[in-house]
Design a protein around this motif. Structure first.
Motif, PDB file in Angstrom:
ATOM      1  N   ALA A  80       0.812  -1.217   0.000  1.00  0.00           N
ATOM      2  CA  ALA A  80       0.000   0.000   0.000  1.00  0.00           C
ATOM      3  C   ALA A  80       0.845   1.267   0.000  1.00  0.00           C
ATOM      4  CB  ALA A  80      -0.953  -0.010   1.196  1.00  0.00           C
ATOM      5  N   GLY A  81       1.871   1.313   0.839  1.00  0.00           N
ATOM      6  CA  GLY A  81       2.693   2.513   0.909  1.00  0.00           C
ATOM      7  C   GLY A  81       3.360   2.847  -0.408  1.00  0.00           C
ATOM      8  N   GLU A  82       3.939   1.835  -1.045  1.00  0.00           N
ATOM      9  CA  GLU A  82       4.597   2.058  -2.335  1.00  0.00           C
ATOM     10  C   GLU A  82       3.594   2.417  -3.425  1.00  0.00           C
ATOM     11  OE1 GLU A  82       7.254  -0.708   0.017  1.00  0.00           O
ATOM     12  OE2 GLU A  82       5.116  -0.586  -0.428  1.00  0.00           O
ATOM     13  N   LEU A  83       2.416   1.841  -3.358  1.00  0.00           N
ATOM     14  CA  LEU A  83       1.388   2.159  -4.353  1.00  0.00           C
ATOM     15  C   LEU A  83       0.921   3.602  -4.206  1.00  0.00           C
ATOM     16  CD1 LEU A  83      -0.739  -1.122  -4.299  1.00  0.00           C
ATOM     17  CD2 LEU A  83       0.925  -0.404  -6.008  1.00  0.00           C
ATOM     18  N   ARG A  84       0.758   4.055  -2.976  1.00  0.00           N
ATOM     19  CA  ARG A  84       0.397   5.462  -2.770  1.00  0.00           C
ATOM     20  C   ARG A  84       1.473   6.377  -3.332  1.00  0.00           C
ATOM     21  NH1 ARG A  84      -1.819   4.058   2.994  1.00  0.00           N
ATOM     22  NH2 ARG A  84      -4.070   4.328   2.731  1.00  0.00           N
ATOM     23  N   ASP A  85       2.721   6.044  -3.071  1.00  0.00           N
ATOM     24  CA  ASP A  85       3.814   6.861  -3.599  1.00  0.00           C
ATOM     25  C   ASP A  85       3.783   6.891  -5.122  1.00  0.00           C
ATOM     26  OD1 ASP A  85       4.683   7.398  -1.065  1.00  0.00           O
ATOM     27  OD2 ASP A  85       6.453   6.102  -1.154  1.00  0.00           O
ATOM     28  N   ALA A  86       3.546   5.726  -5.735  1.00  0.00           N
ATOM     29  CA  ALA A  86       3.573   5.635  -7.195  1.00  0.00           C
ATOM     30  C   ALA A  86       2.511   6.508  -7.839  1.00  0.00           C
ATOM     31  CB  ALA A  86       3.372   4.176  -7.618  1.00  0.00           C
ATOM     32  N   VAL A  87       1.409   6.737  -7.133  1.00  0.00           N
ATOM     33  CA  VAL A  87       0.308   7.528  -7.684  1.00  0.00           C
ATOM     34  C   VAL A  87       0.413   8.997  -7.287  1.00  0.00           C
ATOM     35  CG1 VAL A  87      -2.192   7.879  -7.579  1.00  0.00           C
ATOM     36  CG2 VAL A  87      -1.270   5.568  -7.822  1.00  0.00           C
ATOM     37  N   HIS A  88       0.700   9.253  -6.024  1.00  0.00           N
ATOM     38  CA  HIS A  88       0.604  10.619  -5.509  1.00  0.00           C
ATOM     39  C   HIS A  88       1.888  11.433  -5.650  1.00  0.00           C
ATOM     40  CE1 HIS A  88      -3.412  10.068  -3.850  1.00  0.00           C
ATOM     41  NE2 HIS A  88      -3.020   8.899  -3.393  1.00  0.00           N
ATOM     42  N   LEU A  89       3.005  10.783  -5.862  1.00  0.00           N
ATOM     43  CA  LEU A  89       4.268  11.508  -5.984  1.00  0.00           C
ATOM     44  C   LEU A  89       4.781  11.553  -7.412  1.00  0.00           C
ATOM     45  CD1 LEU A  89       6.121  10.254  -2.762  1.00  0.00           C
ATOM     46  CD2 LEU A  89       4.610  12.232  -3.041  1.00  0.00           C
ATOM     47  N   LEU A  90       3.920  11.233  -8.362  1.00  0.00           N
ATOM     48  CA  LEU A  90       4.297  11.312  -9.775  1.00  0.00           C
ATOM     49  C   LEU A  90       4.544  12.763 -10.173  1.00  0.00           C
ATOM     50  CD1 LEU A  90       1.977   8.921 -11.832  1.00  0.00           C
ATOM     51  CD2 LEU A  90       4.443   8.748 -11.536  1.00  0.00           C
ATOM     52  N   ARG A  91       5.589  12.963 -10.946  1.00  0.00           N
ATOM     53  CA  ARG A  91       5.840  14.279 -11.524  1.00  0.00           C
ATOM     54  C   ARG A  91       5.415  14.271 -12.983  1.00  0.00           C
ATOM     55  NH1 ARG A  91      11.981  15.526  -9.216  1.00  0.00           N
ATOM     56  NH2 ARG A  91      11.420  15.537  -6.980  1.00  0.00           N
ATOM     57  N   PRO A  92       5.120  15.444 -13.531  1.00  0.00           N
ATOM     58  CA  PRO A  92       4.723  15.488 -14.945  1.00  0.00           C
ATOM     59  C   PRO A  92       5.758  14.801 -15.838  1.00  0.00           C
ATOM     60  CG  PRO A  92       4.346  17.611 -13.899  1.00  0.00           C
ATOM     61  CD  PRO A  92       5.089  16.782 -12.897  1.00  0.00           C
ATOM     62  N   GLY A  93       5.279  13.892 -16.667  1.00  0.00           N
ATOM     63  CA  GLY A  93       6.167  13.167 -17.558  1.00  0.00           C
ATOM     64  C   GLY A  93       6.669  11.850 -17.009  1.00  0.00           C
ATOM     65  N   ASP A  94       6.511  11.621 -15.693  1.00  0.00           N
ATOM     66  CA  ASP A  94       6.936  10.356 -15.093  1.00  0.00           C
ATOM     67  C   ASP A  94       5.957   9.240 -15.445  1.00  0.00           C
ATOM     68  OD1 ASP A  94       9.074  11.577 -13.943  1.00  0.00           O
ATOM     69  OD2 ASP A  94       8.260  11.606 -11.901  1.00  0.00           O
ATOM     70  N   LEU A 283       0.550   9.154   6.670  1.00  0.00           N
ATOM     71  CA  LEU A 283       0.523   7.759   6.241  1.00  0.00           C
ATOM     72  C   LEU A 283       1.886   7.158   5.930  1.00  0.00           C
ATOM     73  CD1 LEU A 283      -2.537   8.099   3.832  1.00  0.00           C
ATOM     74  CD2 LEU A 283      -2.549   7.181   6.162  1.00  0.00           C
ATOM     75  N   THR A 284       2.936   7.977   5.821  1.00  0.00           N
ATOM     76  CA  THR A 284       4.213   7.446   5.344  1.00  0.00           C
ATOM     77  C   THR A 284       5.245   7.226   6.438  1.00  0.00           C
ATOM     78  OG1 THR A 284       5.246   9.614   4.958  1.00  0.00           O
ATOM     79  CG2 THR A 284       3.830   8.739   3.216  1.00  0.00           C
ATOM     80  N   GLY A 285       5.168   7.995   7.541  1.00  0.00           N
ATOM     81  CA  GLY A 285       6.205   7.918   8.556  1.00  0.00           C
ATOM     82  C   GLY A 285       7.486   8.641   8.171  1.00  0.00           C
ATOM     83  N   ARG A 286       7.425   9.421   7.084  1.00  0.00           N
ATOM     84  CA  ARG A 286       8.611  10.139   6.613  1.00  0.00           C
ATOM     85  C   ARG A 286       8.586  11.584   7.100  1.00  0.00           C
ATOM     86  NH1 ARG A 286       7.374   7.560   1.101  1.00  0.00           N
ATOM     87  NH2 ARG A 286       6.122   9.442   0.777  1.00  0.00           N
ATOM     88  N   ASP A 287       9.760  12.213   7.028  1.00  0.00           N
ATOM     89  CA  ASP A 287       9.860  13.634   7.341  1.00  0.00           C
ATOM     90  C   ASP A 287       9.593  14.507   6.125  1.00  0.00           C
ATOM     91  OD1 ASP A 287      10.525  13.134  10.001  1.00  0.00           O
ATOM     92  OD2 ASP A 287      12.671  13.000   9.562  1.00  0.00           O
ATOM     93  N   THR A 288       9.751  13.938   4.943  1.00  0.00           N
ATOM     94  CA  THR A 288       9.503  14.661   3.690  1.00  0.00           C
ATOM     95  C   THR A 288       8.622  13.820   2.791  1.00  0.00           C
ATOM     96  OG1 THR A 288      11.522  13.740   2.693  1.00  0.00           O
ATOM     97  CG2 THR A 288      11.715  15.879   3.808  1.00  0.00           C
ATOM     98  N   PHE A 289       8.073  14.469   1.760  1.00  0.00           N
ATOM     99  CA  PHE A 289       7.184  13.772   0.807  1.00  0.00           C
ATOM    100  C   PHE A 289       6.085  13.015   1.542  1.00  0.00           C
ATOM    101  CE2 PHE A 289      11.353  14.013  -1.329  1.00  0.00           C
ATOM    102  CZ  PHE A 289      10.997  14.805  -2.403  1.00  0.00           C
ATOM    103  N   ARG A 290       5.466  13.712   2.465  1.00  0.00           N
ATOM    104  CA  ARG A 290       4.446  13.087   3.286  1.00  0.00           C
ATOM    105  C   ARG A 290       3.108  12.980   2.561  1.00  0.00           C
ATOM    106  NH1 ARG A 290       5.180  15.485   9.442  1.00  0.00           N
ATOM    107  NH2 ARG A 290       6.934  14.148  10.006  1.00  0.00           N
ATOM    108  N   LEU A 291       2.315  12.016   2.982  1.00  0.00           N
ATOM    109  CA  LEU A 291       0.956  11.849   2.492  1.00  0.00           C
ATOM    110  C   LEU A 291       0.030  11.734   3.717  1.00  0.00           C
ATOM    111  CD1 LEU A 291       1.541   9.177  -0.312  1.00  0.00           C
ATOM    112  CD2 LEU A 291       1.207  11.643  -0.614  1.00  0.00           C
ATOM    113  N   TYR A 292      -1.168  12.278   3.567  1.00  0.00           N
ATOM    114  CA  TYR A 292      -2.121  12.312   4.672  1.00  0.00           C
ATOM    115  C   TYR A 292      -3.458  11.715   4.230  1.00  0.00           C
ATOM    116  CZ  TYR A 292       1.234  15.617   6.658  1.00  0.00           C
ATOM    117  OH  TYR A 292       2.374  16.207   7.143  1.00  0.00           O
ATOM    118  N   GLY A 293      -4.159  11.116   5.175  1.00  0.00           N
ATOM    119  CA  GLY A 293      -5.469  10.563   4.859  1.00  0.00           C
ATOM    120  C   GLY A 293      -6.304  10.368   6.102  1.00  0.00           C
ATOM    121  N   VAL A 294      -7.607  10.264   5.903  1.00  0.00           N
ATOM    122  CA  VAL A 294      -8.542  10.055   7.011  1.00  0.00           C
ATOM    123  C   VAL A 294      -8.284   8.683   7.650  1.00  0.00           C
ATOM    124  CG1 VAL A 294     -10.972   9.734   7.611  1.00  0.00           C
ATOM    125  CG2 VAL A 294     -10.289  11.558   6.049  1.00  0.00           C
TER     126      VAL A 294
END
Length: 294
Positions: A80-94, A283-294
């Motif tokens: 789940a964590g990697e899938l969220r990253d793959a969708v939400h942290l995409l940059r244009p052209g990636d 949702l990520t436990g990271r200090d950067t590139f964080r994601l949030y959810g209910v």
């Protein structure tokens, strides 16, 4: 407790609970399994009719679980964590990669009401006529229809697990009169079940739907509670655009602060404030590139 929060809580207390005999039964015959799957689906139908349940958020969370299962079926390690990253942290052209494509397919499939046009967006590799033809394959009762569609797709395109499961869940939703796909079969079936055919596949679908409908009801109750809390704390938020941000959290599995309708600094402060209030989670436990959810 404010009146608004109290009314939300009282509403949650009236959400119908799955009968214990559904969750504790040990079916011994195909007829028993079919009866339990029907009972579980009927109860889920009642829960989904309640306004307290955040429907879009529920579908998004189930879509993530379905994607996680499908990625595991393919032998890939992403969860789940990697899938969220793959969708939400995409940059244009990636490019999202194979796992990200699977996640996007499920996400797109649940975002819009069921239609051939919407399915074409989720499954661009297939022609609309082909999709319509597969959906027309299903006949009979809801689970039987879903199993027939699943078998038809896997017979014609044996390596198309994701499209097959999406279309099977579409067939189930149509048979039950639901406007949106609710990912259920993918979260309940095992990899070996996809090699079954005929009565064996139909029985596997019944078994899968007992467990997945029970889990969907549990998730519905949990998300309804979380959504009620977020709505209750929303009046405390002073940032301009906070109301729109709250609505986004109520409809999406995860959000990057940059996706919110605020400046970067204001978005990060709002997310931190919501975490402090217990209304959303990081949702990520990271200090950067964080994601949030209910």
């Amino acid at each position: 407790m404010t009146y608004a929060r109290q009314s939300f809580t009282e509403g949650l207390e009236t959400l119908p609970r799955m009968p214990s005999w559904v969750t504790s039964a040990r079916p011994e015959t195909p007829e028993d399994v079919a009866f339990l799957s029907g009972a579980a689906l009927n109860h889920l139908h009642l829960v989904l009719s309640r306004d307290e349940v955040p429907q879009s958020l529920l579908r998004a969370r189930l879509a993530l679980r379905a994607a996680e299962v499908c990625v595991a079926f393919s032998g890939r390690p992403e969860r789940a964590g990697e899938l969220r990253d793959a969708v939400h942290l995409l940059r244009p052209g990636d490019l999202p990669g194979p796992a990200g494509e699977t996640c996007l397919a499920w996400r797109r499939a649940v975002e819009r009401p069921v239609s051939i046009k919407a399915l074409g967006r989720a499954l661009p590799a297939f022609e609309p006529g082909q999709i319509a033809g597969w959906l027309d394959t299903g006949q009979g009762m809801p689970v039987a229809r879903a199993a027939m569609v699943l078998e038809a797709v896997l017979t014609k395109a044996p390596r198309s697990d994701v499209p097959a499961l999406i279309l099977a869940d579409i067939a189930l939703a149509q048979a039950l009169g639901w406007d949106y796909l609710m990912p259920l079969l993918a979260t309940g079936l095992k990899r070996a079940d996809l090699r079954k055919r005929g009565d064996d596949l139909r029985l596997a679908c019944h078994r899968a739907l007992v467990s997945s409908a029970v889990e969907a009801v549990r998730l519905s109750t949990d998300l309804a509670r979380r959504a009620a809390h977020l709505k209750a704390v929303a009046p405390k938020l002073r940032a301009k655009g906070a109301g729109d941000a709250v609505e986004m959290f109520l409809t999406r599995d995860a959000m990057a602060p940059s996706a919110l309708p605020l400046t970067d600094r204001a978005a990060r402060r709002l997310c931190d404030r919501l975490v402090d209030l217990g209304a959303v989670r990081e949702l990520t436990g990271r200090d950067t590139f964080r994601l949030y959810g209910v």
